[in-house]
Design an enzyme around this catalytic site. Structure first.
Site: not given
Ligand code: NDP
Length: 315
Positions: A136, A139-140
């Site tokens: 992701c 997200c990261d």
């Protein structure tokens, strides 16, 4: 047999948000939080820091955020069952829900079982999971370990291109590694990737191994036409090889799209089956964010409340 107003299957942001709204509307929802994965709470349980969920300016860990959502649902008298749903029978009303321990009936059902990102099973992929390997970018991608570094995105679909473009904000260089010689992504997305000076596409290639020490530092790539192998240095590897929506247990009782996602009526969470609603990633392959999942969980609870009232079940 216990009969509920509302059963919610799934304990990610969509499921718990639906529970919070439904419980505050006195629907006494019952949540099957799942057990088989050993990790109820959805994909956020596998993330470290969540920096994009509004309301947490310093960020919040994924598991803490999920604990908070669960406790908020419990505060309003949600009943949570630590078990998987094995099957559902939606052919008659009330619906029958069979869990691994509990069998109950319900007037309404919200399906919030999410989707799982597919992971490439190559040497190093488990060892370096969340140590440079991720599925992701949103997200990261902003984490310090990826800043101004060379990164690899594996895949050739819209997700791969979207993730690569997103990562150009932080990284110095992105390699899209694709096993074919043409992208599967839509033309407009493919052109965006090809015209981006920070993105280079490595065609006909597969990642054979992810290398690293404490963190990822490269991959072994194999060209599947020439069979030649090269070592490519990189600080991050992002899988973008598709998702699998968790809908197998429905066994065709709700209409799905060609990739297995639940189809909802436009602008709502209604499925094709009266009294059955869907929220979160199990019906969303475009946004797939914790906040959009939570928002659709809220919508599902409100749609359910209205449906139960209009159908005369709340008299
Ligand atoms: P897709 O299934 O479309 O693409 C997956 C890609 O990963 C393909 O290129 C596939 O290769 C590759 N792949 C699959 N398995 C492997 C493997 N084992 N090793 C290497 N490569 C592999 O998934 P997406 O997540 O990209 O998209 C899913 C759906 O969501 C699509 O309908 C897409 O259009 C949509 N979407 C829409 C977005 C938007 O509108 N903004 C954003 C993201 C997704 P191959 O080409 O060889 O099959």
């Amino acid at each position: 047999m216990e009969k509920a107003n509302l059963v919610i299957i799934g304990s990610g942001p969509a499921g718990y948000t639906a529970a919070i709204y439904a419980a505050r509307a006195n629907l006494s929802p019952i949540v099957f939080e799942g057990f088989q994965s050993g990790l109820p709470g959805g994909l956020l349980m596998t993330t470290t820091e969540v920096e994009n969920f509004p309301g947490f300016p310093e960020g919040i860990s994924g598991p803490t955020l999920m604990d908070n959502l669960k406790n908020q649902a419990l505060r309003y008298k949600t009943k949570i069952l630590k078990e998987d749903v094995l099957n559902v029978d939606l052919s008659s009303h009330p619906f029958n829900i069979k869990g691994s321990k509990t069998h109950l009936q319900t007037n309404a059902l919200i399906i919030a079982t999410g989707s799982d990102p597919k992971k490439l099973e190559v040497p190093g992929s488990r060892e370096f999971w969340q140590k440079g390997v991720s599925s992701c970018a949103t997200c990261d991608g902003a984490l310090p370990i990826f800043r101004n570094k060379s990164l690899i995105v594996i895949g050739g679909g819209d997700s791969a291109v979207e993730e690569a473009i997103f990562l150009t904000r932080f990284a110095s260089k992105i390699f899209i590694v694709h096993r074919k010689d043409v992208l599967k992504a839509s033309k407009i997305m493919a052109l965006r990737a090809m015209n981006n000076p920070k993105i280079e596409i490595i065609w006909n290639s597969e990642v054979k191994e992810i290398l690293g020490d404490k963190l990822v530092n490269g991959v072994i790539l194999k060209n599947n036409v020439t069979q030649a192998e090269i070592k490519l240095p990189a600080s991050g590897v992002f899988f973008a090889i598709g998702h699998t929506p968790n809908t197998a247990f429905l066994k065709g009782q709700v209409v799905l799209n060609e990739n297995g996602y639940i189809l909802t009526r436009k602008g709502s969470t209604h499925t094709n089956k009266e009294g059955v609603f869907a929220a979160g990633d199990v019906q969303d392959f475009v946004y797939r964010q914790a906040i959009t999942a939570a928002a659709s969980g809220c919508m599902a609870a409100l749609d359910t409340l209205k449906w139960l009232e209009e159908s005369g079940y709340l008299k």
